[in-house]
Design a protein around this motif. Structure first.
Motif, PDB file in Angstrom:
ATOM      1  N   ARG A   1     -23.111-151.628  46.322  1.00 19.48           N
ATOM      2  CA  ARG A   1     -23.974-152.803  46.150  1.00 19.48           C
ATOM      3  C   ARG A   1     -25.436-152.510  46.473  1.00 19.48           C
ATOM      4  O   ARG A   1     -26.338-153.168  45.964  1.00 19.48           O
ATOM      5  N   GLY A   2     -25.698-151.515  47.345  1.00 18.81           N
ATOM      6  CA  GLY A   2     -27.064-151.236  47.773  1.00 18.81           C
ATOM      7  C   GLY A   2     -27.745-150.148  46.964  1.00 18.81           C
ATOM      8  O   GLY A   2     -27.207-149.631  45.986  1.00 18.81           O
ATOM      9  N   ARG A   3     -28.935-149.796  47.382  1.00 16.90           N
ATOM     10  CA  ARG A   3     -29.740-148.798  46.693  1.00 16.90           C
ATOM     11  C   ARG A   3     -29.349-147.376  47.099  1.00 16.90           C
ATOM     12  O   ARG A   3     -28.631-147.164  48.070  1.00 16.90           O
ATOM     13  N   ARG A   4     -29.883-146.421  46.394  1.00 19.52           N
ATOM     14  CA  ARG A   4     -29.863-145.037  46.852  1.00 19.52           C
ATOM     15  C   ARG A   4     -31.195-144.804  47.561  1.00 19.52           C
ATOM     16  O   ARG A   4     -32.253-144.780  46.941  1.00 19.52           O
ATOM     17  N   TRP A   5     -31.129-144.628  48.867  1.00 17.62           N
ATOM     18  CA  TRP A   5     -32.336-144.552  49.676  1.00 17.62           C
ATOM     19  C   TRP A   5     -32.826-143.116  49.823  1.00 17.62           C
ATOM     20  O   TRP A   5     -32.039-142.199  50.022  1.00 17.62           O
ATOM     21  N   GLU A   6     -34.137-142.934  49.756  1.00 19.95           N
ATOM     22  CA  GLU A   6     -34.803-141.682  50.046  1.00 19.95           C
ATOM     23  C   GLU A   6     -35.756-141.915  51.228  1.00 19.95           C
ATOM     24  O   GLU A   6     -36.185-143.054  51.464  1.00 19.95           O
ATOM     25  N   PRO A   7     -36.078-140.870  51.990  1.00 19.23           N
ATOM     26  CA  PRO A   7     -36.934-141.068  53.171  1.00 19.23           C
ATOM     27  C   PRO A   7     -38.222-141.826  52.892  1.00 19.23           C
ATOM     28  O   PRO A   7     -38.656-142.636  53.717  1.00 19.23           O
ATOM     29  N   GLU A   8     -38.811-141.591  51.730  1.00 16.86           N
ATOM     30  CA  GLU A   8     -40.073-142.292  51.427  1.00 16.86           C
ATOM     31  C   GLU A   8     -39.856-143.784  51.156  1.00 16.86           C
ATOM     32  O   GLU A   8     -40.826-144.557  51.123  1.00 16.86           O
ATOM     33  N   ASP A   9     -38.602-144.194  50.979  1.00 11.10           N
ATOM     34  CA  ASP A   9     -38.308-145.603  50.705  1.00 11.10           C
ATOM     35  C   ASP A   9     -37.860-146.369  51.938  1.00 11.10           C
ATOM     36  O   ASP A   9     -37.682-147.595  51.883  1.00 11.10           O
ATOM     37  N   TYR A  10     -37.606-145.694  53.057  1.00 12.35           N
ATOM     38  CA  TYR A  10     -37.081-146.374  54.236  1.00 12.35           C
ATOM     39  C   TYR A  10     -38.019-147.507  54.650  1.00 12.35           C
ATOM     40  O   TYR A  10     -39.248-147.363  54.613  1.00 12.35           O
ATOM     41  N   PRO A  11     -37.466-148.645  55.056  1.00 11.92           N
ATOM     42  CA  PRO A  11     -38.334-149.761  55.462  1.00 11.92           C
ATOM     43  C   PRO A  11     -39.098-149.427  56.738  1.00 11.92           C
ATOM     44  O   PRO A  11     -38.522-148.916  57.701  1.00 11.92           O
ATOM     45  N   ARG A  12     -40.364-149.712  56.732  1.00 12.29           N
ATOM     46  CA  ARG A  12     -41.214-149.438  57.883  1.00 12.29           C
ATOM     47  C   ARG A  12     -42.160-150.596  58.185  1.00 12.29           C
ATOM     48  O   ARG A  12     -42.398-150.921  59.337  1.00 12.29           O
ATOM     49  N   ARG A  13     -42.719-151.219  57.155  1.00 14.17           N
ATOM     50  CA  ARG A  13     -43.700-152.272  57.346  1.00 14.17           C
ATOM     51  C   ARG A  13     -43.077-153.644  57.087  1.00 14.17           C
ATOM     52  O   ARG A  13     -42.014-153.736  56.478  1.00 14.17           O
ATOM     53  N   PRO A  14     -43.727-154.710  57.542  1.00 13.12           N
ATOM     54  CA  PRO A  14     -43.135-156.050  57.417  1.00 13.12           C
ATOM     55  C   PRO A  14     -42.740-156.427  55.998  1.00 13.12           C
ATOM     56  O   PRO A  14     -41.740-157.108  55.796  1.00 13.12           O
ATOM     57  N   GLY A  15     -43.487-156.001  54.996  1.00 12.78           N
ATOM     58  CA  GLY A  15     -43.174-156.389  53.625  1.00 12.78           C
ATOM     59  C   GLY A  15     -42.160-155.506  52.932  1.00 12.78           C
ATOM     60  O   GLY A  15     -41.833-155.723  51.759  1.00 12.78           O
ATOM     61  N   ASP A  16     -41.628-154.490  53.627  1.00 11.24           N
ATOM     62  CA  ASP A  16     -40.671-153.578  53.010  1.00 11.24           C
ATOM     63  C   ASP A  16     -39.304-154.249  52.847  1.00 11.24           C
ATOM     64  O   ASP A  16     -39.057-155.347  53.361  1.00 11.24           O
ATOM     65  N   ALA A  17     -38.415-153.531  52.153  1.00 10.24           N
ATOM     66  CA  ALA A  17     -37.080-154.079  51.848  1.00 10.24           C
ATOM     67  C   ALA A  17     -36.159-153.899  53.055  1.00 10.24           C
ATOM     68  O   ALA A  17     -35.340-152.982  53.113  1.00 10.24           O
ATOM     69  N   TRP A  18     -36.273-154.803  54.012  1.00 11.47           N
ATOM     70  CA  TRP A  18     -35.469-154.711  55.223  1.00 11.47           C
ATOM     71  C   TRP A  18     -34.074-155.290  55.040  1.00 11.47           C
ATOM     72  O   TRP A  18     -33.086-154.694  55.477  1.00 11.47           O
ATOM     73  N   LEU A  19     -33.962-156.451  54.409  1.00 14.67           N
ATOM     74  CA  LEU A  19     -32.704-157.197  54.447  1.00 14.67           C
ATOM     75  C   LEU A  19     -32.019-157.265  53.086  1.00 14.67           C
ATOM     76  O   LEU A  19     -32.668-157.385  52.046  1.00 14.67           O
ATOM     77  N   PHE A  20     -30.704-157.203  53.132  1.00 14.21           N
ATOM     78  CA  PHE A  20     -29.852-157.442  51.975  1.00 14.21           C
ATOM     79  C   PHE A  20     -29.323-158.869  52.104  1.00 14.21           C
ATOM     80  O   PHE A  20     -28.692-159.221  53.093  1.00 14.21           O
ATOM     81  N   ASP A  21     -29.590-159.682  51.085  1.00 14.33           N
ATOM     82  CA  ASP A  21     -29.189-161.086  51.104  1.00 14.33           C
ATOM     83  C   ASP A  21     -28.006-161.291  50.160  1.00 14.33           C
ATOM     84  O   ASP A  21     -28.173-161.209  48.940  1.00 14.33           O
ATOM     85  N   PRO A  22     -26.789-161.532  50.678  1.00 14.42           N
ATOM     86  CA  PRO A  22     -25.631-161.699  49.792  1.00 14.42           C
ATOM     87  C   PRO A  22     -25.735-162.920  48.890  1.00 14.42           C
ATOM     88  O   PRO A  22     -25.037-163.002  47.876  1.00 14.42           O
ATOM     89  N   ARG A  23     -26.627-163.868  49.207  1.00 11.40           N
ATOM     90  CA  ARG A  23     -26.803-165.046  48.353  1.00 11.40           C
ATOM     91  C   ARG A  23     -27.719-164.760  47.171  1.00 11.40           C
ATOM     92  O   ARG A  23     -27.619-165.421  46.130  1.00 11.40           O
ATOM     93  N   ALA A  24     -28.612-163.779  47.327  1.00  8.58           N
ATOM     94  CA  ALA A  24     -29.523-163.405  46.231  1.00  8.58           C
ATOM     95  C   ALA A  24     -29.714-161.896  46.237  1.00  8.58           C
ATOM     96  O   ALA A  24     -30.837-161.398  46.417  1.00  8.58           O
ATOM     97  N   PRO A  25     -28.636-161.127  46.052  1.00 10.04           N
ATOM     98  CA  PRO A  25     -28.738-159.665  46.159  1.00 10.04           C
ATOM     99  C   PRO A  25     -29.574-159.031  45.061  1.00 10.04           C
ATOM    100  O   PRO A  25     -30.056-157.909  45.225  1.00 10.04           O
ATOM    101  N   HIS A  26     -29.753-159.731  43.941  1.00 10.76           N
ATOM    102  CA  HIS A  26     -30.558-159.188  42.855  1.00 10.76           C
ATOM    103  C   HIS A  26     -32.047-159.229  43.191  1.00 10.76           C
ATOM    104  O   HIS A  26     -32.838-158.486  42.600  1.00 10.76           O
ATOM    105  N   ARG A  27     -32.438-160.096  44.122  1.00 15.36           N
ATOM    106  CA  ARG A  27     -33.841-160.198  44.525  1.00 15.36           C
ATOM    107  C   ARG A  27     -34.115-159.521  45.864  1.00 15.36           C
ATOM    108  O   ARG A  27     -35.193-158.990  46.079  1.00 15.36           O
ATOM    109  N   ARG A  28     -33.143-159.552  46.760  1.00 12.67           N
ATOM    110  CA  ARG A  28     -33.329-158.978  48.090  1.00 12.67           C
ATOM    111  C   ARG A  28     -32.152-158.039  48.384  1.00 12.67           C
ATOM    112  O   ARG A  28     -31.107-158.484  48.864  1.00 12.67           O
ATOM    113  N   ASN A  29     -32.345-156.771  48.057  1.00 15.06           N
ATOM    114  CA  ASN A  29     -31.295-155.773  48.286  1.00 15.06           C
ATOM    115  C   ASN A  29     -31.829-154.663  49.182  1.00 15.06           C
ATOM    116  O   ASN A  29     -31.975-153.521  48.775  1.00 15.06           O
TER     117      ASN A  29
END
Length: 520
Positions: free
Chosen positions: A32-60
């Motif tokens: 269900r989730g992404r394929r993560w690379e080190p340059e994609d890891y969440p670090r800043r407030p606007g990064d992709a931190w949370l996976f939302d099961p109610r809207a996974p297509h928008r917040r994964n």
């Protein structure tokens, strides 16, 4: 039609994909989730931190936080599943953990070769002597101070260490000192530089996450991994099974399905249980699933006590997240539990460290970033952590959502008072260890006032048992009455382990796949 479709890529799914692909089976892994690379890891407030099961297509994002009854469950989301967020501890269950609650075929002796197989892949090692953290030494002193020094131990960690590395005090980790090499599966990895970011993505790839070993080996053998593919329910197809799922692409959900001779659910305790509940009770495609589905859930007795130490540097944001333990699972101190030194990532430092290293910004701004980074270190806090043998009596079911009552949502019926003895004993030990070393415990109000817990180690829901009257799968992880359908993840573990459970989950999957291949 594939030979096998696997739903999920955590410790069960990765093992299954690796062994089945190596045996020549055509394998598709839906993740269900992404394929993560080190340059994609969440670090800043606007990064992709949370996976939302109610809207996974928008917040994964990286992490799912699921609020259930008086429980908050934390789950990884991405290729590698729970290995992305776990604390690297790769430890066998104690032999007596198999004395009750399991089918008779599952014993400590039976499991021993499968534990060894997991070790061969994840290559765990203890933290080298020259790299001991302040937390580890505090744990050792605490055990000695209460007369239990023989219970102290370093724990095996699925981390690549450079024995020659010696951590040096620095404002930002010395990433350039990481030693990079290709592992046995052709993936580049570095060595640990004590950055403390194990749970939010290791930037040097010193952490042996599953995408670097089991899943890498699976892909090398021809397995196909499909990220952003969210399974919704199952149905039978001619000669096999159909998995109905959504592609989460471009901010949209696109329905699709795939067929296979066999299906292995490995979406975790919540994910696999939810898939079967929806197949039985919402879509009604599998009405004959066992009645025990959803029962016997455990938080593995996870518990945390932050303690303060005046004028003492504990540095919880430096080094591996967990390095050591004090083992009370024999019940000698009032309950059965396993105390560990908890660590936390320095989220504020991570947010600013690239700018600090590059010298970007005015001197005033850099001083501000540096002060925030130091505040994020919580230097005098010791997060006492651990697991315990709880009652393992929670029960999942589908109920009506509060905001959208027409939608069915997973709910948990869990009574914290039945687990109070085990968890309370560990909480008392956290306080005793703190006071014995000159600290002050600060019990979390979530437990003290509301009897609410947080767990990253959910177990059960599709419990392993001797018969369908008592569980969902047999000793080989086969779903009762459903030929060709398996569950291989934490959902099948029928009781609390009392230790970090990832290695046990992987070992159970190793055994189940070996039996599956022997059937063909």
């Amino acid at each position: 039609m594939y030979d096998v479709v696997i739903v999920g890529s955590g410790f069960g799914g990765a093992v299954a994909a690796c062994r089945l692909a190596a045996a020549g089976r055509s394998v598709l892994v839906l993740e269900r989730g992404r394929r993560w690379e080190p340059e994609d890891y969440p670090r800043r407030p606007g990064d992709a931190w949370l996976f939302d099961p109610r809207a996974p297509h928008r917040r994964n994002g990286w992490l799912e936080l699921r609020f259930l009854d008086q429980m908050l469950v934390a789950q990884g989301a991405g290729v590698g599943g729970g290995s992305l967020i776990y604390a690297n501890v790769c430890i066998d269950a104690r032999p007596e953990a198999f004395d009750s609650g399991w089918p008779s075929a599952i014993t400590a002796q039976e499991m021993a070769p499968y534990y060894r197989a997991v070790s061969d892949m994840l290559t765990p090692m203890e933290i080298p002597a020259g790299q001991h953290t302040a937390r580890l030494e505090l744990m050792r002193r605490a055990a000695d101070a209460i007369g239990e020094g023989e219970r102290f131990q370093k724990v095996p960690l699925a981390i690549r260490f450079d024995p020659q590395f010696t951590p040096a005090p620095a404002e930002t980790p010395e990433y350039e000192r990481s030693v990079v090499a290709r592992n046995a599966h052709g993936r580049e990895q570095g060595t640990c530089v004590h950055c403390g970011s194990c749970d939010v993505g290791c930037p040097t790839r010193a952490k042996n996450t599953l995408d670097l070993n089991y899943l890498a080996a699976a892909e090398n053998s021809g397995a196909v991994i499909a990220p952003l593919s969210l399974a919704r329910y199952l149905s039978r197809a001619d000669g096999g099974w159909r998995v109905h799922f959504d592609h989460l692409e471009g901010g949209r959900r696109r329905p699709d399905s795939v067929t296979a001779r066999r299906v292995i659910l490995a979406a975790g305790s919540l994910g696999s249980t939810e898939l079967l509940l929806r197949s039985r009770d919402e879509h009604r495609t599998l009405p004959d699933l066992p009645r025990a589905l959803g029962r016997g859930w455990s938080s593995n007795g996870d518990f945390l006590t932050p303690s303060g130490y005046r004028r003492t540097s504990i540095a919880p944001t430096s080094g591996p997240t967990i390095t050591s333990a004090i083992d009370f699972l024999d019940g000698a101190r009032g309950g059965r539990y396993f105390v560990e030194d908890g660590g936390i990532p320095n989220l504020l430092r991570n947010c600013f460290e690239q700018r600090l290293r590059d010298g970007v910004g005015s001197p005033l701004r850099r001083r501000m970033w540096l002060r925030l980074s130091r505040a994020g270190a919580f230097d005098s806090v010791m997060p006492w952590f651990g697991q315990s043998v709880d009652a393992a009596d929670g029960s999942f079911y589908l109920g009506r959502g509060r905001v959208r009552p027409w939608r069915r949502v997973v709910k948990l019926d869990w009574n914290p008072h039945r687990s109070e003895t085990a968890i309370g004993a560990m909480a008392e030990m956290h306080g005793l260890l703190t006071e014995a070393t000159g600290g002050k415990p600060n019990p979390l109000l979530t437990w003290k006032r509301f009897r609410a817990l947080v767990t990253p180690h959910p177990l059960g829901g599709c419990n392993m048992a001797a018969s369908p009257a008592a569980g969902v799968v047999d000793h080989a992880c086969r779903v009762f009455g459903q030929d060709g359908l398996y569950v291989m993840d934490g959902a099948v573990i029928p009781r609390a382990i009392g230790r970090n459970p990832s290695k046990t989950i992987a070992a159970v999957a190793e055994r189940a796949v070996a039996l599956l291949l022997a059937e063909d």
